[in-house]
Design a protein around this motif. Structure first.
Motif, PDB file in Angstrom:
ATOM      1  N   ALA A  69       0.832  -1.207   0.000  1.00  0.00           N
ATOM      2  CA  ALA A  69       0.000   0.000   0.000  1.00  0.00           C
ATOM      3  C   ALA A  69       0.865   1.255   0.000  1.00  0.00           C
ATOM      4  CB  ALA A  69      -0.929  -0.011   1.211  1.00  0.00           C
ATOM      5  N   ILE A  70       1.907   1.277   0.829  1.00  0.00           N
ATOM      6  CA  ILE A  70       2.799   2.453   0.884  1.00  0.00           C
ATOM      7  C   ILE A  70       3.486   2.665  -0.458  1.00  0.00           C
ATOM      8  CG2 ILE A  70       4.946   3.315   1.898  1.00  0.00           C
ATOM      9  CD1 ILE A  70       2.521   3.657   3.693  1.00  0.00           C
ATOM     10  N   THR A  71       3.892   1.583  -1.106  1.00  0.00           N
ATOM     11  CA  THR A  71       4.561   1.689  -2.413  1.00  0.00           C
ATOM     12  C   THR A  71       3.605   2.236  -3.462  1.00  0.00           C
ATOM     13  OG1 THR A  71       5.988  -0.177  -1.837  1.00  0.00           O
ATOM     14  CG2 THR A  71       5.832   0.410  -4.163  1.00  0.00           C
ATOM     15  N   LEU A  72       2.400   1.725  -3.506  1.00  0.00           N
ATOM     16  CA  LEU A  72       1.421   2.177  -4.503  1.00  0.00           C
ATOM     17  C   LEU A  72       1.085   3.653  -4.343  1.00  0.00           C
ATOM     18  CD1 LEU A  72      -1.003  -0.896  -4.596  1.00  0.00           C
ATOM     19  CD2 LEU A  72       0.697  -0.222  -6.320  1.00  0.00           C
ATOM     20  N   LEU A  73       1.200   4.178  -3.127  1.00  0.00           N
ATOM     21  CA  LEU A  73       0.906   5.597  -2.906  1.00  0.00           C
ATOM     22  C   LEU A  73       1.868   6.513  -3.658  1.00  0.00           C
ATOM     23  CD1 LEU A  73      -0.051   5.638   0.877  1.00  0.00           C
ATOM     24  CD2 LEU A  73      -1.450   6.460  -1.014  1.00  0.00           C
ATOM     25  N   HIS A  74       3.029   6.000  -4.017  1.00  0.00           N
ATOM     26  CA  HIS A  74       3.972   6.818  -4.791  1.00  0.00           C
ATOM     27  C   HIS A  74       3.481   7.025  -6.219  1.00  0.00           C
ATOM     28  CE1 HIS A  74       7.602   7.586  -2.306  1.00  0.00           C
ATOM     29  NE2 HIS A  74       7.045   6.640  -1.558  1.00  0.00           N
ATOM     30  N   LEU A  81      -8.554   6.051  -4.077  1.00  0.00           N
ATOM     31  CA  LEU A  81      -7.650   4.918  -3.923  1.00  0.00           C
ATOM     32  C   LEU A  81      -6.546   5.238  -2.932  1.00  0.00           C
ATOM     33  CD1 LEU A  81      -6.674   2.103  -4.666  1.00  0.00           C
ATOM     34  CD2 LEU A  81      -5.454   3.105  -6.627  1.00  0.00           C
ATOM     35  N   ALA A  82      -6.032   6.462  -2.977  1.00  0.00           N
ATOM     36  CA  ALA A  82      -4.971   6.867  -2.047  1.00  0.00           C
ATOM     37  C   ALA A  82      -5.468   6.811  -0.600  1.00  0.00           C
ATOM     38  CB  ALA A  82      -4.483   8.268  -2.382  1.00  0.00           C
ATOM     39  N   ILE A  83      -6.703   7.239  -0.389  1.00  0.00           N
ATOM     40  CA  ILE A  83      -7.264   7.213   0.965  1.00  0.00           C
ATOM     41  C   ILE A  83      -7.398   5.769   1.462  1.00  0.00           C
ATOM     42  CG2 ILE A  83      -9.338   7.708   2.321  1.00  0.00           C
ATOM     43  CD1 ILE A  83      -9.701  10.226   0.629  1.00  0.00           C
ATOM     44  N   ILE A 135      -2.259  12.220   3.519  1.00  0.00           N
ATOM     45  CA  ILE A 135      -2.710  11.637   2.258  1.00  0.00           C
ATOM     46  C   ILE A 135      -4.150  12.049   1.951  1.00  0.00           C
ATOM     47  CG2 ILE A 135      -3.228   9.473   1.059  1.00  0.00           C
ATOM     48  CD1 ILE A 135      -0.235  10.063   1.273  1.00  0.00           C
ATOM     49  N   ALA A 136      -5.010  12.047   2.969  1.00  0.00           N
ATOM     50  CA  ALA A 136      -6.424  12.381   2.764  1.00  0.00           C
ATOM     51  C   ALA A 136      -6.658  13.886   2.703  1.00  0.00           C
ATOM     52  CB  ALA A 136      -7.261  11.769   3.887  1.00  0.00           C
ATOM     53  N   TRP A 148       2.833  16.316   7.233  1.00  0.00           N
ATOM     54  CA  TRP A 148       3.739  15.219   6.857  1.00  0.00           C
ATOM     55  C   TRP A 148       4.940  15.161   7.797  1.00  0.00           C
ATOM     56  CZ3 TRP A 148       8.862  15.048   5.348  1.00  0.00           C
ATOM     57  CH2 TRP A 148       9.308  13.829   4.826  1.00  0.00           C
ATOM     58  N   LEU A 149       5.496  16.334   8.167  1.00  0.00           N
ATOM     59  CA  LEU A 149       6.634  16.372   9.085  1.00  0.00           C
ATOM     60  C   LEU A 149       6.264  15.789  10.453  1.00  0.00           C
ATOM     61  CD1 LEU A 149       8.153  19.874   8.245  1.00  0.00           C
ATOM     62  CD2 LEU A 149       9.224  17.648   7.840  1.00  0.00           C
TER      63      LEU A 149
END
Length: 520
Positions: A69-74, A81-83, A135-136, A148-149
Motif C-alpha cells: 500500500a505504501i509503495t502504490l501511494l507513490h 484509492l490513495a485514501i 494523504i487524505a 507530513w513532518l
C-alpha cells in the motif's frame, strides 16, 4: 554476527520491503523528501518491530500488505484509492499499537525499558494517523508539509527512538537512564504541544530533548557492547546529538522571528542524517545482537474473586495464622504478633488525611467509592472508629491459600474489604492481599521487616512486592506504593501509620490508634 544480521534483517517480508524501497527510490516521481518516511515505513520500522514482537503469519501478512500500500501511494497519491491505501497503513499501525497495549497490560508500570518499547509501538499508530491526514488532505490546522513532518517525527523520534532506548535499557540500568527515558518518551508530545500552542513551550521541550539525547549518548559510551554493535549504536545516537541542534535553531528562529534554519534545511540535513545514520545504522546495530528482555512474568497466586465479595464463611480470629511465617518475631514486642494473629481482640480508630494536591481527585472518587463500598475512605480528618470483622473465604473460589476477609466499616459504611493470604517466592514470604473491585481485583503484595522494634510493611521492595491490578487474564503493576509502620506503645496498645504514594508523590496518610479490648 553475520548470522544474526541475516536472521534479523533478511526475512522474506523484510526483503520484500527493502526491494519496494529501492523501487520507490529509483522510479518514484514524488518529491525526494517523501522517501525519508517511505524507507522508515517499508524497512526501518518493520525490521525494528520484528526484533521486539513475535510476528506470525497474520502479522507478516499485514506487514506485506502495508508495504504494498505504501509503495502504490507513490504512483496513486491522490483520490479515493490513495485514501484506501493510507487507511490500510492506519489499520496496520493500530495492530502494532494493540501489541504495545497488550504488552503493557501483561506487565504494567515496571521495567522502564519495556515501557519504552510499548510506547514506541503505540507512537507508531499516532504517526499512522498523521500520515493518513496528509494523504487524505484533512484539515489539521497545519499546512500539508507540517502534517507530513509530524508523521515522520512520530516514526523516527517517537517510534524508532523509543524502541531503541528500550533495547538499550535491557543492557543498561541506572537512575540517569530512567530520567532520560521519561524525557524522551514525553518529548514528542511536548514538542507537538509547543508547535501547536507556544514557541516558548517548543524551545523548552527541545532543550529538554537535547539534554536527554546527549545524556543518552554519554550512557551509550559508558556501556559495554559487542565491539561492532557498540560502534554503530554510538554513531546512531551521535547523529541525533548533531541533528537535534537544527531543531533547536528552528525553534529558536520561530521564537525570535528570525529564520536561522528553514524547512528545506531541516529536510536536507536533519531529515537525511536522521534517516541514514540514526535510522539505518541504528537498525543494523540492534540487528547484530538483540538484547533479551530482563522482565519475568509474575507467577505468584492471584485471587480470582471479582466484584462484591459474598461472605458466608465462619469467623476467623486474625489476619494471619502466625506472624513468624513472614518475619523473625523475637525482635518485636509481643503486642505486634498478637494484633495480627488475634485482630478481632482490638479496637481501631483512624484519622484520614488526603494530601492537598490530591483532594479534588479524592472528592470526585468519593461517589464511586460509596457505590463500590471499597476503598471508601472519609474526606474528613476527624478521628473515627473503624469497626470490622474477619471471616474465612472459600479457598477454591479465591484460588489462594487460607484466605480470610477483613471487612472494615466507618459508621456502617464499608470502608475496606481486604482478603488476606500469603505466598512464598525465593524463600521470602509476602502478605498477598486482594481488594475486589468491579470486574477486577487490586492486589497488594507486601514485604515485612523489623527495624528498631517496629514492624514495617511495604510494597516498595524487590521481588514480588508491589501493588497490582488483575483484569481478566492480565496482571499489571500500578504506579502505587504503600507503607505501614506499626509501633507497640505498651503491651496492649499500638499505633500505625499508613502512607500511600502515586508516581512517587504522597497522596494519603491514615493514622491508626489500636487498643486491645479483649484478653485472649
Amino acid at each position: 554476527m553475520l548470522v544474526n544480521l541475516r536472521s534479523n534483517l533478511c526475512s522474506p517480508v523484510l526483503l520484500f520491503g527493502f526491494v519496494l524501497s529501492l523501487i520507490c527510490y529509483l522510479f518514484s516521481k514524488q518529491p525526494d523528501y517523501l522517501l525519508l518516511l517511505t524507507i522508515a515505513q517499508l524497512f526501518f520500522v518493520p525490521a525494528t518491530l520484528k526484533m521486539v514482537l513475535p510476528f506470525k503469519k497474520i502479522g507478516n501478512g499485514m506487514m506485506a500488505s502495508m508495504m504494498l500500500a505504501i509503495t502504490l501511494l507513490h504512483w496513486w497519491p491522490d483520490g479515493g484509492l490513495a485514501i484506501v491505501l493510507a487507511f490500510v497503513y492506519v489499520i496496520y499501525t493500530a495492530f502494532i499499537a494493540l501489541h504495545g497495549v497488550r504488552r503493557f497490560l501483561q506487565r504494567g508500570f515496571t521495567n522502564i525499558a519495556e515501557i519504552a518499547i510499548d510506547m514506541g509501538l503505540i507512537y507508531l499508530f499516532v504517526g499512522g494517523l498523521w500520515f493518513f491526514a496528509f494523504i487524505a488532505d484533512l484539515d489539521t490546522g497545519f499546512s500539508p508539509l507540517i502534517t507530513w513532518l509530524t508523521a515522520i517525527h512520530f516514526h523516527y523520534s517517537a517510534c524508532l527512538l523509543a524502541i531503541s532506548i528500550g533495547l538499550f535499557g535491557r543492557l543498561h540500568k541506572s537512575t540517569s537512564y530512567s530520567a532520560v527515558v521519561v524525557i524522551l518518551l514525553a518529548g514528542p508530545i511536548l514538542v507537538a504541544l509547543g508547535i501547536t500552542f507556544s514557541t516558548s513551550i517548543e524551545i523548552v521541550s527541545v532543550g529538554l530533548y537535547i539534554f536527554a539525547i546527549y545524556c543518552l549518548f554519554i550512557l551509550a559510551i559508558k556501556t559495554g557492547f559487542p565491539r561492532a554493535q557498540g560502534l554503530l549504536l554510538r554513531i546512531s545516537y551521535g547523529a541525533l546529538c548533531i541533528t537535534i541542534l537544527w531543531s533547536l535553531l528552528y525553534a529558536f528562529g520561530n521564537f525570535a522571528g528570525v529564520s536561522f534554519v528553514g524547512i528545506p534545511d531541516m529536510l536536507h540535513f536533519h531529515g537525511l542524517m536522521n534517516c541514514l545514520f540514526f535510522g539505518g545504522i541504528g537498525v543494523v546495530a540492534w540487528a547484530i545482537e538483540v538484547p533479551k528482555t530482563t522482565h519475568h512474568n509474575f507467577t505468584f497466586p492471584v485471587s480470582q474473586i471479582r466484584g462484591k465479595l459474598r461472605v458466608s464463611g465462619d469467623a476467623h480470629p486474625g489476619l494471619v495464622d502466625a506472624l513468624s511465617d513472614f518475619i523473625d518475631t523475637t525482635k518485636l514486642p509481643a503486642a505486634l504478633p498478637h494484633f495480627y494473629e488475634q485482630t478481632n481482640a482490638y479496637r481501631l480508630t483512624a484519622s484520614v488525611q488526603w494530601s492537598t494536591w490530591f483532594k479534588p481527585f479524592a472528592l470526585l472518587y468519593r461517589g464511586i467509592s460509596r457505590w463500590m463500598q471499597q476503598l471508601n475512605l472519609p474526606f474528613t480528618r476527624k478521628q473515627m472508629e473503624m469497626t470490622g470483622e474477619i471471616v474465612k473465604v472459600d479457598a477454591e473460589q479465591d484460588g489462594r491459600s487460607a484466605p480470610r476477609a477483613w471487612i472494615r466499616k466507618i459508621e456502617q459504611q464499608t470502608t475496606f474489604v481486604a482478603i488476606y493470604s500469603k505466598h512464598t517466592t525465593a524463600q521470602t514470604t509476602y502478605m498477598n492481599i486482594a481488594l475486589p473491585l468491579p470486574f477486577s481485583t487490586m492486589i497488594g503484595v507486601l514485604y515485612l521487616y523489623e527495624k528498631d522494634g517496629q514492624l514495617h510493611i511495604t510494597s516498595a521492595h524487590e521481588g514480588d512486592a508491589g501493588i497490582y491490578l488483575a483484569i481478566s487474564h492480565y496482571l499489571f503493576k500500578l504506579p502505587l506504593h504503600e507503607y505501614f509502620i506499626i509501633t507497640a506503645t505498651n503491651d496492649r496498645n499500638l499505633t500505625a501509620i499508613h502512607t500511600m504514594r502515586i508516581l512517587g508523590l504522597p497522596f494519603l496518610r491514615i493514622d491508626y490508634q489500636i487498643e486491645r479490648t479483649i484478653n485472649s
